[in-house]
Design a protein around this motif. Sequence first.
Motif, short mmCIF file in Angstrom:
data_model
loop_
_atom_site.label_atom_id
_atom_site.label_comp_id
_atom_site.label_asym_id
_atom_site.label_seq_id
_atom_site.Cartn_x
_atom_site.Cartn_y
_atom_site.Cartn_z
N TYR A 9 43.06 42.23 42.31
CA TYR A 9 42.55 41.15 41.48
C TYR A 9 41.03 41.16 41.51
O TYR A 9 40.41 41.78 42.37
N TYR B 269 41.85 36.29 39.48
CA TYR B 269 42.86 36.63 38.46
C TYR B 269 43.24 38.10 38.63
O TYR B 269 42.38 38.97 38.74
N SER B 270 44.54 38.35 38.61
CA SER B 270 45.01 39.73 38.72
C SER B 270 44.61 40.53 37.49
O SER B 270 44.63 40.02 36.36
N GLN C 208 49.95 40.90 37.25
CA GLN C 208 49.90 41.83 38.38
C GLN C 208 51.05 42.84 38.31
O GLN C 208 50.86 44.04 38.53
#
Length: 417
Positions: free
Chosen positions: A185, A200-201, A268
């Motif tokens: 991330y 945030y991924s 992700q």
Amino acid sequence: MTTTTGARPYAALNPALIRSSLAVVERRAEAVTKYFYAHLFKHNPGVRAMFPERMEEQRDRLFAALTTAILNLEDTGALVGHLRTLGFDHRKFGARTEHYPAVGDSLIATLKFFSGSAWTPKTEAAWRAAYELISKIMIAGAESVPESEPAWWDAEVLRHERRTDDIAVLTVRPDRPYRYLPGQYATLTAPEAPQVWRPYSIANAPRAGGSLDFHIRRVDGGLLSSALVDDVTPGGTVRLGPALGTTTLPEAPEGELLFVAGGTGWAQIKALIEQFAVCRGDATATLLIGARTEGDVYDAGVLQLLAGAHPWLRLVGALPPHDGTPYDADEALVRELTRYASTRSLRHAPAEWPHVYVSGPSAMVETVETQLAMQHRIPPGRVHHDPVVHRATGERPETAAEWFLMKREVPWIRPRP
């Protein structure tokens, strides 16, 4: 006590004394954090610009990271890994070596003020030794990075796709090469919410041109998430911190993998599946998508493309019915996990247990891990996910004291590989 950084023994360091002194200020933790920052900014006005305008959650975040370190003083391995990552990541704020003594002085002044008669010379010596250790490890983490490695990247927003009322997909292009592994991330900030950073991924494996995708859900009261969903437009900019996180694939996956995604946790998992398609060899995978609402399945077109393009990928959904029939998301997820287990005969030898990658809301991650461990005997070491964020009241624990004394991993600083 010694550390793997080669630091000298800290004779005054007394973890038990430090913990007992923390207990003295526990009930006034919110006032403690406010006093700490007021003292820091009064005596070091130049550092104020490193922090967001609204300090409510930032007070919790920095002090939570600090007290997490204090409460792990006896676990040297975890302490060093955590603090080196913290120091590495803090470069993006503009933190320099000379800032650390200022923070330490404000910390000691704050604890002394609120401890009253419980504060003794021995207590102060223990805290000073602890902070000296903490700061040296963090500085070592920051200095371990080559000078050529940026502290942050500015990135142009190429696309902004609104998928639902509260979810947007951003595609950005960093101004310099950005190194990362699928599953990691980045922390982001934007001019619309200056110095507010959130993790945030990255939603794609590395690709030609170096662009990155991020799946953003607006959070009630969230300055940055609201700006990224509602205000940022193509041609605008965001700033990225360095890539962090260890929820990544091995170079040569073997056997069967299970991917479980819920909500924007799909970002992700999407990056991991893209990488798996390249490095899988003969390995196969199942993707289980869980959703509480139809809006949570905001990337349905990509899911269909993946399933159609990759015969080695089996797609399973625990999804709400279209006709509005009452639906329990947790029950549906557990039901699909049980079906998966029965088809894969997970009660066989340990070598046949799959590796599981889970990403989504904390309750979903815990449900998956617990179900697989208790019902299907998959050991926790084969279930991979980022640290779980426990949220008592949406975004934050109920009281500042929970942040101040809770012994837990700090979710916004995940280890480097």
